[in-house]
Design a protein around this motif. Structure first.
Motif, PDB file in Angstrom:
ATOM      1  N   GLU A 174      -6.860 -24.090  21.414  1.00 30.15           N
ATOM      2  CA  GLU A 174      -5.849 -24.656  22.324  1.00 30.15           C
ATOM      3  C   GLU A 174      -4.485 -24.014  22.098  1.00 30.15           C
ATOM      4  O   GLU A 174      -3.473 -24.685  21.856  1.00 30.15           O
ATOM      5  CB  GLU A 174      -5.767 -26.186  22.153  1.00 30.15           C
ATOM      6  N   CYS A 175      -4.476 -22.693  22.167  1.00 34.18           N
ATOM      7  CA  CYS A 175      -3.221 -21.960  22.002  1.00 34.18           C
ATOM      8  C   CYS A 175      -3.275 -20.717  22.892  1.00 34.18           C
ATOM      9  O   CYS A 175      -4.271 -20.451  23.565  1.00 34.18           O
ATOM     10  CB  CYS A 175      -3.012 -21.549  20.538  1.00 34.18           C
ATOM     11  N   GLY A 176      -2.210 -19.952  22.897  1.00 35.69           N
ATOM     12  CA  GLY A 176      -2.164 -18.754  23.710  1.00 35.69           C
ATOM     13  C   GLY A 176      -2.825 -17.564  23.024  1.00 35.69           C
ATOM     14  O   GLY A 176      -2.980 -17.540  21.794  1.00 35.69           O
ATOM     15  N   GLN A 177      -3.200 -16.579  23.807  1.00 34.66           N
ATOM     16  CA  GLN A 177      -3.817 -15.371  23.250  1.00 34.66           C
ATOM     17  C   GLN A 177      -2.892 -14.618  22.287  1.00 34.66           C
ATOM     18  O   GLN A 177      -3.370 -14.057  21.296  1.00 34.66           O
ATOM     19  CB  GLN A 177      -4.267 -14.446  24.384  1.00 34.66           C
ATOM     20  N   PRO A 178      -1.558 -14.581  22.559  1.00 34.08           N
ATOM     21  CA  PRO A 178      -0.676 -13.865  21.622  1.00 34.08           C
ATOM     22  C   PRO A 178      -0.768 -14.406  20.190  1.00 34.08           C
ATOM     23  O   PRO A 178      -0.680 -13.637  19.225  1.00 34.08           O
ATOM     24  CB  PRO A 178       0.715 -14.084  22.220  1.00 34.08           C
ATOM     25  N   LYS A 179      -0.960 -15.717  20.038  1.00 34.46           N
ATOM     26  CA  LYS A 179      -1.061 -16.300  18.706  1.00 34.46           C
ATOM     27  C   LYS A 179      -2.300 -15.770  17.980  1.00 34.46           C
ATOM     28  O   LYS A 179      -2.239 -15.431  16.790  1.00 34.46           O
ATOM     29  CB  LYS A 179      -1.118 -17.828  18.784  1.00 34.46           C
ATOM     30  N   ILE A 180      -3.418 -15.677  18.673  1.00 34.40           N
ATOM     31  CA  ILE A 180      -4.644 -15.170  18.057  1.00 34.40           C
ATOM     32  C   ILE A 180      -4.460 -13.714  17.666  1.00 34.40           C
ATOM     33  O   ILE A 180      -4.881 -13.282  16.580  1.00 34.40           O
ATOM     34  CB  ILE A 180      -5.843 -15.325  19.016  1.00 34.40           C
ATOM     35  N   SER A 181      -3.825 -12.943  18.535  1.00 28.59           N
ATOM     36  CA  SER A 181      -3.567 -11.532  18.232  1.00 28.59           C
ATOM     37  C   SER A 181      -2.678 -11.387  16.999  1.00 28.59           C
ATOM     38  O   SER A 181      -2.898 -10.518  16.149  1.00 28.59           O
ATOM     39  CB  SER A 181      -2.924 -10.831  19.435  1.00 28.59           C
ATOM     40  N   GLN A 182      -1.670 -12.252  16.887  1.00 28.48           N
ATOM     41  CA  GLN A 182      -0.784 -12.211  15.718  1.00 28.48           C
ATOM     42  C   GLN A 182      -1.546 -12.544  14.443  1.00 28.48           C
ATOM     43  O   GLN A 182      -1.331 -11.921  13.394  1.00 28.48           O
ATOM     44  CB  GLN A 182       0.368 -13.188  15.911  1.00 28.48           C
ATOM     45  N   LYS A 231       0.182 -11.031  11.259  1.00 31.86           N
ATOM     46  CA  LYS A 231       1.596 -11.357  11.454  1.00 31.86           C
ATOM     47  C   LYS A 231       1.891 -12.844  11.351  1.00 31.86           C
ATOM     48  O   LYS A 231       3.055 -13.257  11.405  1.00 31.86           O
ATOM     49  CB  LYS A 231       2.072 -10.809  12.804  1.00 31.86           C
ATOM     50  N   ARG A 232       0.849 -13.668  11.225  1.00 32.22           N
ATOM     51  CA  ARG A 232       1.040 -15.093  11.016  1.00 32.22           C
ATOM     52  C   ARG A 232      -0.231 -15.664  10.404  1.00 32.22           C
ATOM     53  O   ARG A 232      -1.298 -15.044  10.435  1.00 32.22           O
ATOM     54  CB  ARG A 232       1.384 -15.810  12.313  1.00 32.22           C
ATOM     55  N   GLY A 233      -0.110 -16.850   9.830  1.00 37.14           N
ATOM     56  CA  GLY A 233      -1.264 -17.495   9.220  1.00 37.14           C
ATOM     57  C   GLY A 233      -2.011 -18.364  10.213  1.00 37.14           C
ATOM     58  O   GLY A 233      -1.721 -18.369  11.412  1.00 37.14           O
TER      59      GLY A 233
END
Length: 282
Positions: free
Chosen positions: A37-45, A50-52
């Motif tokens: 339940e989040c955006g694709q950019p978050k998964i890519s990061q 670039k993020r946990g």
């Protein structure tokens, strides 16, 4: 550690492992984004280190890709928790390059390190005189002092109850190619004997007549990262940095090579006898 300080070696390893699981499950980034339940950019990061990833999201991800092995899940959870860990070198500044910091991260997270060296003495077994000879040819006096301090700090990992196991196969020309005066040579060879007395240190010498296939072998480390079970990765050293290998086929190749090297090398006892005789002849 702030997100602005990422990616780190640990976050890149985590992201690469999650990407591998996603691809093996035949899923797209959008499939994971929908499940979390989040955006694709978050998964890519996350996949780019670039993020946990939150513990709850990680559990959802495991269920999505069909990972049921609880030991494996715990290993990945452990890595996910450590991506924000600050090590003693985190604030060292520009004097330490990123490749060295990456390697030290792998080193401090290991329970067993195996290394093959064919040109220089393994860094964790070097004396000050030896390492200064190595560093003086490449760096300024200021950088040399910093690198000596850092190497001594790394060598502390071989001390105490929490020390990792360290196994080294050293090609015999390394023992005959010690630069400096006689005192540097004798000190370094004696240091090898002293280090070999530690219960967690094993040293083997690879003789010239070793029965090995005619293949080029590069210096490398096999690092068993702490976990249940441990996860093996390979680090290849080169003049301008290093390369991490995590693919199972690559790691399996170097594990097989390690077995060949240790079988062809002198036994630990024979190796130490060789060093003692070399000291007498020097």
């Amino acid at each position: 550690m702030a997100q602005s300080d990422m990616p780190t070696m640990r976050s890149r390893r985590l992201g690469a492992e999650l990407r591998r699981l996603r691809l093996e499950a035949g899923l797209k980034v959008n499939d994971v984004a929908t499940a979390l339940e989040c955006g694709q950019p978050k998964i890519s990061q996350i996949e780019n280190g670039k993020r946990g990833i939150r513990p709850l999201d990680l559990t959802t991800f495991f269920n999505l890709v069909g990972v049921d092995d609880e030991q494996y899940r715990n290993n990945v959870r452990r890595l996910a928790k450590q991506i924000h860990k600050r090590d003693w070198w985190s604030g060292e500044g520009p004097m330490l390059d990123d490749a060295l910091k990456d390697f030290m991260t792998l080193e401090v997270d290991s329970e067993l390190i195996r290394t093959y060296e064919c040109s220089v003495m393994p860094g964790l077994l070097q004396t000050e005189g030896y390492m200064r000879r190595v560093f003086a040819t490449r760096w300024t006096p200021e950088k040399e002092e910093e690198m000596v301090r850092v190497r001594f700090k790394r060598q502390e990992l071989l001390e105490g109850e929490g020390a990792f196991r360290f196994r080294a196969v050293i090609d015999v020309p390394v023992l005959h190619r010690i630069a400096g005066g006689r005192h540097v040579v004798i000190d370094q060879l004696n240091h090898l004997l002293e280090m070999s007395e530690r219960s967690k240190v094993t040293i083997q010498v690879l003789p010239l007549e070793a029965a090995l296939p005619m293949e080029q072998r590069v210096p490398h480390y096999i690092l068993s990262q702490r976990g249940e079970p441990p996860v093996d990765v390979v680090w290849l050293e080169h003049m301008s940095g290093g390369t991490l290998l995590e693919q199972r086929s690559d790691v399996a190749f170097y594990l097989g090579l390690w077995d060949e090297l240790t079988a062809a090398a002198m036994s630990p006892k024979q190796s130490l006898d060789y060093v003692r005789n070399l000291i007498k002849e020097t």
